[in-house]
Design a protein around this motif. Sequence first.
Motif, PDB file in Angstrom:
ATOM      1  N   TRP A   8     -19.862 -18.884  11.591  1.00 19.11           N
ATOM      2  CA  TRP A   8     -20.795 -18.132  12.453  1.00 19.11           C
ATOM      3  C   TRP A   8     -20.807 -18.608  13.754  1.00 19.11           C
ATOM      4  N   ARG A  22     -22.255 -18.038  17.930  1.00 20.64           N
ATOM      5  CA  ARG A  22     -23.529 -17.220  18.720  1.00 20.64           C
ATOM      6  C   ARG A  22     -23.043 -17.535  20.184  1.00 20.64           C
ATOM      7  N   ARG A  49     -19.378 -19.401  23.938  1.00 23.76           N
ATOM      8  CA  ARG A  49     -19.673 -19.252  22.405  1.00 23.76           C
ATOM      9  C   ARG A  49     -19.659 -20.504  21.768  1.00 23.76           C
ATOM     10  N   ASP A  52     -32.407 -19.333  20.124  1.00 20.11           N
ATOM     11  CA  ASP A  52     -31.739 -18.780  19.139  1.00 20.11           C
ATOM     12  C   ASP A  52     -31.145 -17.342  19.515  1.00 20.11           C
ATOM     13  N   TYR A  66     -24.345 -12.635  17.750  1.00 22.52           N
ATOM     14  CA  TYR A  66     -23.921 -13.672  16.755  1.00 22.52           C
ATOM     15  C   TYR A  66     -22.527 -12.961  16.102  1.00 22.52           C
TER      16      TYR A  66
END
Length: 130
Positions: free
Chosen positions: A36, A38, A45, A90, A94
Amino acid sequence: QVQLVESGGGLVQPGGSLRLSCVASGFTLDDYAIGWFRQAPGKDREGVSCISSSDGTTYYTDSVKGRFTVSINNAKNTTSLRMNSLKPEDTGVYYCAVPVATFGASCPEAPIKEYEYDFWGQGTQVTVSS
């Protein structure tokens, strides 16, 4: 058609939770690890987590440890990222991704490096804001 499709993003207040899903089609997830990532606006990234389908080993980048949990459901060919105690930092798009074939069902050695992943989903937007 071989693809990864993410879902579950949205707008959430600081301290809230989201659960992202990544569904694989055209191939079997239990033959691969899943990462994963983001990407925040204007930033590179960033690797967030990885789970090895071979033994369930997980890895998290320091900024999400204790707040994010990655899991894999081989029966449903799906991986999920549970995100708790979300913070404004955050925020980002994603992505789930599969490492290059040489890694097989195991995550590449930490830290997570973008160039070791060569098959990506289209991304889902997560926005943490009051």
